[in-house]
Scaffold this motif. Structure first.
Motif, mmCIF file in Angstrom:
data_model
loop_
_atom_site.group_PDB
_atom_site.id
_atom_site.type_symbol
_atom_site.label_atom_id
_atom_site.label_comp_id
_atom_site.label_asym_id
_atom_site.label_seq_id
_atom_site.Cartn_x
_atom_site.Cartn_y
_atom_site.Cartn_z
ATOM 1 N N ASN A 190 1.292 14.981 1.922
ATOM 2 C CA ASN A 190 2.269 15.785 1.180
ATOM 3 C C ASN A 190 2.162 15.567 -0.333
ATOM 4 O OD1 ASN A 190 3.327 13.092 1.611
ATOM 5 N ND2 ASN A 190 5.290 13.820 0.845
ATOM 6 N N ALA A 191 1.643 14.414 -0.717
ATOM 7 C CA ALA A 191 1.547 14.083 -2.146
ATOM 8 C C ALA A 191 0.443 13.060 -2.333
ATOM 9 C CB ALA A 191 2.875 13.523 -2.650
ATOM 10 N N ARG A 192 -0.060 12.979 -3.554
ATOM 11 C CA ARG A 192 -1.121 12.009 -3.820
ATOM 12 C C ARG A 192 -1.141 11.656 -5.302
ATOM 13 N NH1 ARG A 192 -3.399 16.960 -2.884
ATOM 14 N NH2 ARG A 192 -4.780 17.807 -4.478
ATOM 15 N N ALA A 193 -1.913 10.632 -5.590
ATOM 16 C CA ALA A 193 -2.066 10.190 -6.972
ATOM 17 C C ALA A 193 -3.161 10.991 -7.665
ATOM 18 C CB ALA A 193 -2.408 8.703 -7.014
ATOM 19 N N ARG A 194 -3.112 10.979 -8.962
ATOM 20 C CA ARG A 194 -4.155 11.632 -9.739
ATOM 21 C C ARG A 194 -5.501 10.941 -9.514
ATOM 22 N NH1 ARG A 194 -4.009 13.264 -16.147
ATOM 23 N NH2 ARG A 194 -6.228 13.742 -16.370
ATOM 24 N N ARG A 249 -10.268 4.067 -9.661
ATOM 25 C CA ARG A 249 -9.935 3.248 -8.502
ATOM 26 C C ARG A 249 -9.866 4.075 -7.227
ATOM 27 N NH1 ARG A 249 -4.257 0.048 -7.574
ATOM 28 N NH2 ARG A 249 -3.524 2.020 -8.395
ATOM 29 N N THR A 250 -9.181 5.228 -7.280
ATOM 30 C CA THR A 250 -9.049 6.031 -6.065
ATOM 31 C C THR A 250 -10.415 6.519 -5.592
ATOM 32 O OG1 THR A 250 -8.666 8.095 -7.303
ATOM 33 C CG2 THR A 250 -6.727 6.800 -6.692
ATOM 34 N N LEU A 251 -11.278 6.904 -6.520
ATOM 35 C CA LEU A 251 -12.607 7.391 -6.139
ATOM 36 C C LEU A 251 -13.483 6.262 -5.604
ATOM 37 C CD1 LEU A 251 -13.286 9.821 -9.113
ATOM 38 C CD2 LEU A 251 -12.847 10.464 -6.737
ATOM 39 N N LEU A 252 -13.422 5.096 -6.236
ATOM 40 C CA LEU A 252 -14.238 3.961 -5.803
ATOM 41 C C LEU A 252 -13.847 3.494 -4.409
ATOM 42 C CD1 LEU A 252 -16.361 1.766 -6.397
ATOM 43 C CD2 LEU A 252 -14.494 0.388 -7.376
ATOM 44 N N SER A 256 -2.144 0.290 2.446
ATOM 45 C CA SER A 256 -2.060 -0.454 1.191
ATOM 46 C C SER A 256 -1.950 0.504 0.012
ATOM 47 C CB SER A 256 -3.311 -1.325 1.015
ATOM 48 O OG SER A 256 -3.430 -1.792 -0.311
ATOM 49 N N CYS A 257 -1.001 0.240 -0.867
ATOM 50 C CA CYS A 257 -0.880 1.071 -2.065
ATOM 51 C C CYS A 257 -1.901 0.670 -3.121
ATOM 52 C CB CYS A 257 0.534 0.976 -2.647
ATOM 53 S SG CYS A 257 1.654 2.243 -1.996
ATOM 54 N N PHE A 258 -2.564 -0.484 -2.938
ATOM 55 C CA PHE A 258 -3.635 -0.863 -3.867
ATOM 56 C C PHE A 258 -4.934 -0.166 -3.479
ATOM 57 C CE2 PHE A 258 -7.159 -3.657 -5.182
ATOM 58 C CZ PHE A 258 -6.945 -3.640 -6.552
ATOM 59 N N PHE A 259 -5.351 -0.352 -2.237
ATOM 60 C CA PHE A 259 -6.613 0.243 -1.801
ATOM 61 C C PHE A 259 -6.479 1.739 -1.497
ATOM 62 C CE2 PHE A 259 -7.465 -4.264 -0.729
ATOM 63 C CZ PHE A 259 -8.630 -4.426 -1.463
ATOM 64 N N ASN A 260 -5.309 2.152 -1.051
ATOM 65 C CA ASN A 260 -5.096 3.570 -0.749
ATOM 66 C C ASN A 260 -4.043 4.147 -1.695
ATOM 67 O OD1 ASN A 260 -5.323 6.067 0.503
ATOM 68 N ND2 ASN A 260 -3.933 5.542 2.183
ATOM 69 N N CYS A 305 1.327 2.559 1.048
ATOM 70 C CA CYS A 305 2.438 1.716 1.484
ATOM 71 C C CYS A 305 3.779 2.454 1.492
ATOM 72 C CB CYS A 305 2.542 0.478 0.594
ATOM 73 S SG CYS A 305 2.866 0.850 -1.150
ATOM 74 N N TRP A 306 3.785 3.701 1.071
ATOM 75 C CA TRP A 306 5.015 4.495 1.044
ATOM 76 C C TRP A 306 5.212 5.165 2.398
ATOM 77 C CZ3 TRP A 306 5.209 9.988 -1.340
ATOM 78 C CH2 TRP A 306 6.532 10.480 -1.309
#
Length: 310
Positions: free
Chosen positions: A129-133, A137-140, A153-157, A163-164
């Motif tokens: 439903n939503a995602r980060a820009r 990090r997100t691409l790697l 994980s909100c760090f790796f994902n 984590c939400w």
């Protein structure tokens, strides 16, 4: 009472479109809605089904496949409501979701873009439903498979806010275009969706431009819909090539020139790893050969999607 133009772009999804429209009327009781269906030259019986089942719905036949952004912009110009709601044809409105989303918008007017929670057909959570820009990090982590391995994980994902649990309100970077509410004033100031994005990433572009104007997209857990996803695409390669092309185009538009080859290189690494891993699996499990063939098609067409939309 707030008035909302609901823009639904149809393309060869007759059964889903009819069900989506039925759910809109069944589940929306408190909002003054104007449903506008834009058909992008469907070759199935979408137009006939819509005319027969919903004779009072405004149906615009474009005569050509304008893509999602082009179709939405045509629909938005045909309305004049205070709010514009983008709604995919492969969705089902649940428990007054449109009413709840409009109420949420009125309570948080500065956000500028509002969304709800998406579920699968069995009502399990669909976290798209939503995602980060898009960022390094997100691409790697996606390229290395870490976002999938550690999907909670909100760090790796971070891309999907792993984590939400979608049970709380949250500011996000991007709200998915399948259920996407925005005020007409902001829409017109941003000139709607950028039609150079034929399909995918157009809502990310809109949200980032809204953020640059001082708005912050926000999600409410009270407005829930079912979203099937990708039903107009018949194969993985067709969908992924468009998705990757949209991401490449977003990178080209929003990232500085020195970052672009790095970010696109990570997109390529992601596809290469999928291609190699699926090929290795297919050597052991013969029923996975079709999946391997799809990733090979995607990798072979890398020059096309890395260029983005021209």
């Amino acid at each position: 009472m707030s008035k909302v133009d609901i823009i639904l772009v149809s393309y060869n999804t007759a059964e889903y479109t009819v069900r989506a429209i039925e759910s809109v009327f069944e589940q929306t009781k408190q909002t003054d809605i104007n449903l506008i269906v834009v058909d992008n030259a469907s070759t199935d019986n979408s137009v006939e089904r819509i005319k027969q089942t919903f004779p009072d719905v405004k149906l615009i036949e474009t005569g050509a496949n304008l893509g999602f952004a082009g179709g939405v912009n045509v629909g938005a110009k045909a309305g004049d409501a205070e709010y514009i709601l983008l709604l995919n044809p492969d969705t089902v409105i649940l428990e007054g979701a449109i009413d709840k989303l409009v109420l949420f918008a009125e309570q948080h007017p500065q956000s500028g873009v509002w969304g709800g929670v998406t579920l699968n057909n069995d009502l399990s959570l669909n976290p798209n439903n939503a995602r980060a820009r898009i960022d390094f990090r997100t691409l790697l982590f996606s390229a290395l498979g870490l976002s999938k391995l550690f999907n909670k994980s909100c760090f790796f994902n971070h891309d999907n806010y792993g984590c939400w649990d979608r049970k709380s309100e949250r500011d996000v970077d991007v709200i998915t275009g399948c259920f996407f509410l925005t005020p007409r004033t902001l829409w017109e100031s941003l000139n709607g969706l950028d039609e150079t994005f034929f399909m995918y990433a157009e809502e990310a572009d809109y949200c980032i431009r809204a953020i640059e104007k001082g708005h912050q997209p926000r999600v409410t857990p009270t407005a829930r819909i079912i979203h099937h996803g990708g039903v107009s695409e018949v194969d993985l390669s067709g969908k992924m090539i468009k998705l990757l092309k949209g991401k490449s185009h977003f990178i080209k538009k929003h990232e500085p020139s020195w970052k672009q080859p790095i970010f696109k290189g990570l997109l390529l690494l992601h596809v290469f790893n999928k291609y190699i891993s699926s090929s290795l699996v297919a050597l052991i499990e013969k029923d996975k050969q079709a999946l391997s063939n799809e990733w090979r098609k995607i990798f072979k067409q890398r020059q096309s999607w890395l260029a983005g939309y021209q």
